[in-house]
Design an enzyme around this catalytic site. Structure first.
Site, PDB file in Angstrom:
ATOM      1  N   ASN A  42      63.188  48.912  10.607  1.00 18.32           N
ATOM      2  CA  ASN A  42      61.777  49.306  10.480  1.00 18.32           C
ATOM      3  C   ASN A  42      61.406  50.087  11.730  1.00 18.32           C
ATOM      4  O   ASN A  42      61.271  49.506  12.807  1.00 18.32           O
ATOM      5  CB  ASN A  42      60.912  48.041  10.348  1.00 18.32           C
ATOM      6  N   TRP A  43      61.278  51.391  11.569  1.00 24.86           N
ATOM      7  CA  TRP A  43      60.994  52.235  12.741  1.00 24.86           C
ATOM      8  C   TRP A  43      59.538  52.164  13.184  1.00 24.86           C
ATOM      9  O   TRP A  43      59.188  52.661  14.236  1.00 24.86           O
ATOM     10  CB  TRP A  43      61.381  53.695  12.428  1.00 24.86           C
ATOM     11  N   LYS A  44      58.672  51.604  12.359  1.00 23.74           N
ATOM     12  CA  LYS A  44      57.237  51.550  12.682  1.00 23.74           C
ATOM     13  C   LYS A  44      56.736  52.967  12.981  1.00 23.74           C
ATOM     14  O   LYS A  44      57.243  53.922  12.414  1.00 23.74           O
ATOM     15  CB  LYS A  44      56.967  50.606  13.850  1.00 23.74           C
ATOM     16  N   HIS A  81      53.578  44.006   6.073  1.00 25.41           N
ATOM     17  CA  HIS A  81      54.043  43.715   7.433  1.00 25.41           C
ATOM     18  C   HIS A  81      52.872  43.126   8.216  1.00 25.41           C
ATOM     19  O   HIS A  81      51.713  43.514   8.013  1.00 25.41           O
ATOM     20  CB  HIS A  81      54.558  44.998   8.096  1.00 25.41           C
ATOM     21  N   GLU A 137      51.789  43.670  11.020  1.00 23.41           N
ATOM     22  CA  GLU A 137      50.966  44.678  11.720  1.00 23.41           C
ATOM     23  C   GLU A 137      49.967  45.316  10.767  1.00 23.41           C
ATOM     24  O   GLU A 137      48.866  45.698  11.173  1.00 23.41           O
ATOM     25  CB  GLU A 137      51.886  45.718  12.383  1.00 23.41           C
ATOM     26  N   GLU A 169      58.995  36.803   8.726  1.00 22.13           N
ATOM     27  CA  GLU A 169      58.886  37.319  10.084  1.00 22.13           C
ATOM     28  C   GLU A 169      57.797  36.551  10.835  1.00 22.13           C
ATOM     29  O   GLU A 169      56.611  36.893  10.741  1.00 22.13           O
ATOM     30  CB  GLU A 169      58.504  38.803  10.066  1.00 22.13           C
ATOM     31  N   GLY A 229      59.097  41.474  18.259  1.00 20.25           N
ATOM     32  CA  GLY A 229      59.046  42.242  19.512  1.00 20.25           C
ATOM     33  C   GLY A 229      58.959  41.394  20.763  1.00 20.25           C
ATOM     34  O   GLY A 229      58.738  41.925  21.850  1.00 20.25           O
ATOM     35  N   SER A 253      62.852  39.989  16.475  1.00 17.97           N
ATOM     36  CA  SER A 253      63.750  40.007  17.632  1.00 17.97           C
ATOM     37  C   SER A 253      65.229  39.859  17.270  1.00 17.97           C
ATOM     38  O   SER A 253      65.991  39.243  18.034  1.00 17.97           O
ATOM     39  CB  SER A 253      63.320  38.938  18.657  1.00 17.97           C
ATOM     40  N   GLY A 261      63.204  45.586  13.896  1.00 11.16           N
ATOM     41  CA  GLY A 261      62.304  46.600  14.435  1.00 11.16           C
ATOM     42  C   GLY A 261      62.969  47.361  15.572  1.00 11.16           C
ATOM     43  O   GLY A 261      63.713  48.315  15.366  1.00 11.16           O
ATOM     44  N   GLY A 262      62.728  46.918  16.801  1.00  8.76           N
ATOM     45  CA  GLY A 262      63.168  47.634  18.002  1.00  8.76           C
ATOM     46  C   GLY A 262      64.641  48.045  17.983  1.00  8.76           C
ATOM     47  O   GLY A 262      64.975  49.180  18.341  1.00  8.76           O
TER      48      GLY A 262
HETATM   49  C1  PEP Z   1      59.436  43.998  12.790  1.00  7.89           C
HETATM   50  O1  PEP Z   1      58.453  44.511  13.292  1.00  7.89           O
HETATM   51  O2  PEP Z   1      59.568  43.978  11.559  1.00  7.89           O
HETATM   52  C2  PEP Z   1      60.436  43.415  13.665  1.00  7.89           C
HETATM   53  C3  PEP Z   1      61.242  42.536  13.171  1.00  7.89           C
HETATM   54  O3  PEP Z   1      60.437  43.850  14.985  1.00  7.89           O
HETATM   55  P1  PEP Z   1      61.469  43.404  16.158  1.00  7.89           P
HETATM   56  O4  PEP Z   1      62.860  43.389  15.559  1.00  7.89           O
HETATM   57  O5  PEP Z   1      61.313  44.458  17.195  1.00  7.89           O
HETATM   58  O6  PEP Z   1      61.052  42.059  16.596  1.00  7.89           O
END
Ligand code: PEP
Length: 251
Positions: A12-14, A97, A99, A167, A173, A212, A233-234
């Site tokens: 997920n590049w956001k 999500h 966010e 999640e 994050g 994470s 994500g990251g």
């Molecule tokens: C996400 O935002 O879906 C996510 C899992 O982010 P991260 O892996 O950076 O925690």
């Protein structure tokens, strides 16, 4: 329940990425083409990149959107429909999500409408759920996740494909992840909700873990009962980091 289904490794590049980052997708696609991991690989990217990302993916990985409108079309300035994502080259979309729930006030009903729209367009809908830190502290994790599942999942039309991503908000994050026992417990609870609602279809649905996930913890998470993949994500932003996660897929 032990999951034997092919895992889904989804990024997920956001709101990151312009055309100059497409080389990361080319690199991921090349490495997936060469190493053929025992997993389905999906990168969900900003809507502006989907068309070019699908070309860069060269059929080696799937490309998805990060959100879609509830409606199929109409006077909704700025919104992007599931059909538009599909037309641009997406085969999946993330909905609900945390966010979006937090910054855009998306309720379970809105998330369900978006998921319904995605399924109607023939996209895999990945519906996110998860508790906040305070809800976990108060012992409400199961209730919160159960309610989100009940409210955010639409009926599944024939041939529709739905996945759930658990999640925990406090894990996104942050570098913190739940204990293995906690992941197992929430996924088992989610599975029983899915089976109660959808029967055999609920048994076959993937439940991803997200929050994470990195190369160092991916294998141990993917080994857990009822974990059908991960949402990243990251660590999906760079080909090197994403590749390192892919190398952790159990063979
Ligand atoms: C996400 O935002 O879906 C996510 C899992 O982010 P991260 O892996 O950076 O925690």
């Amino acid at each position: 329940m032990r999951i034997t289904m092919r895992p889904l490794i989804a990024g997920n590049w956001k709101m990151h990425g312009v055309g100059s980052r497409l080389n990361q997708i080319e690199d991921i696609a090349a490495s997936v083409g060469a190493s053929r991991p025992e997993a389905d690989v999906l990168l969900c990217v900003p809507a502006t990149l989907i068309f070019r990302a699908a070309r860069a993916a060269a059929g080696q990985i799937a490309i998805g959107g990060e959100d879609c409108a509830m409606e199929a079309e109409g006077a909704f300035t700025g919104d992007v429909s599931a059909d538009m994502l599909k037309d641009a080259g997406a085969s999946a979309v993330i909905v609900g999500h945390s966010e979006r729930r937090e910054h855009h006030g998306e309720t379970d009903a809105v998330v369900a409408a978006k998921a319904r729209s995605a399924l109607r367009s023939g996209l895999l809908a990945i519906v996110c759920i998860g508790e906040s830190e305070a809800q976990r502290r108060d012992g409400k994790t199961m209730v919160v996740c159960g309610e989100q599942l009940a409210g955010s999942l639409p009926e599944i039309p024939d041939g529709g494909e739905l996945a759930v991503a658990y999640e925990p908000l406090w894990a996104i994050g942050s570098g913190h992840i739940p204990t293995a026992a906690d992941v197992i417990a929430v996924h088992a609870h989610a599975r029983s909700c899915l089976v109660l609602r959808f029967g055999d279809e609920g048994r076959a649905m993937r439940i991803l873990y997200g929050g994470s996930v990195k190369a160092e913890n991916a294998q141990s998470i993917l080994d857990l009962a009822d974990v059908g993949g991960v949402l990243i994500g990251g660590a999906s932003l760079s080909a090197a980091d994403f590749d390192a996660v892919l190398r952790a897929v159990p063979r």
